[in-house]
Design an enzyme around this catalytic site. Sequence first.
Site, PDB file in Angstrom:
ATOM      1  N   ARG A   1      39.149  53.805  35.767  1.00 17.40           N
ATOM      2  CA  ARG A   1      40.051  53.117  36.979  1.00 17.40           C
ATOM      3  C   ARG A   1      41.553  54.346  36.926  1.00 17.40           C
ATOM      4  NH1 ARG A   1      40.817  47.261  38.892  1.00 17.40           N
ATOM      5  NH2 ARG A   1      37.937  47.268  38.333  1.00 17.40           N
TER       6      ARG A   1
ATOM      7  N   SER B   1      37.971  49.584  44.338  1.00 20.64           N
ATOM      8  CA  SER B   1      37.955  48.271  44.817  1.00 20.64           C
ATOM      9  C   SER B   1      38.648  47.648  45.376  1.00 20.64           C
ATOM     10  CB  SER B   1      37.685  47.370  42.618  1.00 20.64           C
ATOM     11  OG  SER B   1      37.893  46.133  43.156  1.00 20.64           O
ATOM     12  N   HIS B   2      39.645  46.747  44.746  1.00 23.45           N
ATOM     13  CA  HIS B   2      40.591  46.375  45.266  1.00 23.45           C
ATOM     14  C   HIS B   2      42.186  46.912  45.525  1.00 23.45           C
ATOM     15  CE1 HIS B   2      40.508  44.204  41.308  1.00 23.45           C
ATOM     16  NE2 HIS B   2      41.878  44.045  41.943  1.00 23.45           N
TER      17      HIS B   2
ATOM     18  N   LYS C   1      32.082  52.422  38.994  1.00 26.43           N
ATOM     19  CA  LYS C   1      30.880  51.772  38.171  1.00 26.43           C
ATOM     20  C   LYS C   1      30.078  52.664  37.793  1.00 26.43           C
ATOM     21  CE  LYS C   1      33.721  47.930  40.284  1.00 26.43           C
ATOM     22  NZ  LYS C   1      33.877  46.442  40.824  1.00 26.43           N
TER      23      LYS C   1
ATOM     24  N   ASP D   1      36.325  42.215  49.936  1.00 26.76           N
ATOM     25  CA  ASP D   1      37.186  43.126  49.024  1.00 26.76           C
ATOM     26  C   ASP D   1      37.376  44.635  49.717  1.00 26.76           C
ATOM     27  OD1 ASP D   1      35.423  43.492  47.784  1.00 26.76           O
ATOM     28  OD2 ASP D   1      36.631  43.789  45.898  1.00 26.76           O
TER      29      ASP D   1
ATOM     30  N   ASP E   1      35.125  46.721  47.957  1.00 30.38           N
ATOM     31  CA  ASP E   1      33.758  47.868  47.636  1.00 30.38           C
ATOM     32  C   ASP E   1      32.522  46.060  47.729  1.00 30.38           C
ATOM     33  OD1 ASP E   1      34.476  46.354  45.598  1.00 30.38           O
ATOM     34  OD2 ASP E   1      33.568  47.757  44.398  1.00 30.38           O
TER      35      ASP E   1
ATOM     36  N   ASP F   1      32.553  43.757  46.386  1.00 31.58           N
ATOM     37  CA  ASP F   1      31.680  42.726  45.157  1.00 31.58           C
ATOM     38  C   ASP F   1      32.536  41.089  44.655  1.00 31.58           C
ATOM     39  OD1 ASP F   1      34.118  43.838  44.258  1.00 31.58           O
ATOM     40  OD2 ASP F   1      33.097  44.627  42.148  1.00 31.58           O
ATOM     41  N   ARG F   2      33.801  40.464  45.681  1.00 34.17           N
ATOM     42  CA  ARG F   2      34.305  39.906  45.720  1.00 34.17           C
ATOM     43  C   ARG F   2      34.261  39.498  47.047  1.00 34.17           C
ATOM     44  NH1 ARG F   2      39.798  39.971  42.928  1.00 34.17           N
ATOM     45  NH2 ARG F   2      40.299  41.885  44.226  1.00 34.17           N
TER      46      ARG F   2
ATOM     47  N   HIS G   1      34.312  37.040  42.430  1.00 34.11           N
ATOM     48  CA  HIS G   1      33.006  37.715  42.180  1.00 34.11           C
ATOM     49  C   HIS G   1      32.397  36.631  41.778  1.00 34.11           C
ATOM     50  CE1 HIS G   1      34.367  42.033  41.133  1.00 34.11           C
ATOM     51  NE2 HIS G   1      35.386  40.752  40.893  1.00 34.11           N
TER      52      HIS G   1
END
Length: 454
Positions: A12, A101-102, A111, A240, A242, A244-245, A321
């Site tokens: 990241r 991501s967020h 990832k 979020d 992407d 995944d949350r 998650h």
Amino acid sequence: MKETIFREYDIRGLYGSELNEKFVKALGYFLGLKMKESSCENVSVGYDARYSNKELFSYLVSGLNKAKIKIYSLGLVPTPLGYFSLYEGKKFDANIMITGSHNPKDYNGFKITIKKDSFFGEELKIFGKKVLSNLDLEIKDDLNYEEYDILSIYINFMLEQFKDLKNLKTKIAIDCANGASGVVIKPLVEKLALNATILFDKPDGQFPNHEPDPTEPENLLALQDCVKKDKDIKFAFAFDGDADRVVALSRDRIFCGDELCYLFAKDIDNPRVLADVKASKNLFDEVAKFGTILMSKSGHSNIKKMIKEHNIDLAAEVSGHIFFKHRYFGFDDAIYAFLRTLELINKGYDIEKMIQSLPKLYTIDEVKIKSDDKVKFKIIEAFKDELKKGVLKDLKSLCEIDGARMDFENGWGLVRASNTTPYIITRFEANTEEEVKRIQDMIMNLFNEVKLKF
């Protein structure tokens, strides 16, 4: 270039200054070699909605091609579809998702999954040193790849799995945050004929409406306003960047990841559940009454590893998650968790009542304390050393799996170093407001004494 862009769970950094052409091409090349060492013949690559993604994709593909590994492009899709590509049809050996991501819009990252296992932790950090020491490697542009429509396959899979939700009357609202979830949510809602209001479904890497982090209260204001204005809306969901949350909310409350986990566990016979070290005491106490529950380090990669090792049905982090091995594949998929929540509603579960019936606890939500990446873990170790001297007289037990989770008679506190940001994280919970404040003051007084030495 800083080694700190190689985090515990993923890579990241800032687009341009950290994630630039030389770095990403070298990353692609060495990832391709690493995957081939693990007998991978091909890799699927997807990206979320960020403005930098197509450029980073071209650099990454050029590096992968130099390593002579076959590349399939998934296009713009949520991160869970990258994971899903490794299970659907057994076509792919590895996956890379280009995603921030967020994080704010100028960040991005990678990832990585190899043979269904996350590439993370110490192995990733050692790998990072090799990449950073070879940034002068000459890698020409080579955009040779084949496209693969994972999106249609994923949507059709979900339509079959959740066909009983078709024409669900309960009105809901969904905030896609201009992230990647919109490419799935909109067609899913239409094909299931759900009674849904969708906000910000168009992917836009500038995130014009709000940042794609639903755990920050200001990013839920538009969704809450939607619920407030339309009295028919019963539940709402925010993803979020992407997907995944997920965060779920009703008119009167926001449901954290550990609360959703409890609800899902109630619908599984004799469940084996895993929750991260930040989860509420209620989750551990209540699930233990009808199933088995274990505690894990925070972080999606750590949790996925434990799911395999301990035959877990369901796992969750407070941050949203949610991992289902029960009827699914064991990775964090916020869209799948959203559909499982609708399934509970369709079955007649009174979600709000179930959460309200749990013992009343008072929580001081996560506090982030700025700390240099080079010393934050040393501070935590020194803090644990002080705890072991018995300086907190009413400390009942100390869990060290991820920082220090300290249990007291009527509550607990957590102090841990973030694996992805330059912060130390605290969280506190107790039976009364007075007790949670007492625990916080007691722990923070000791922590601040230790921190002063660094």
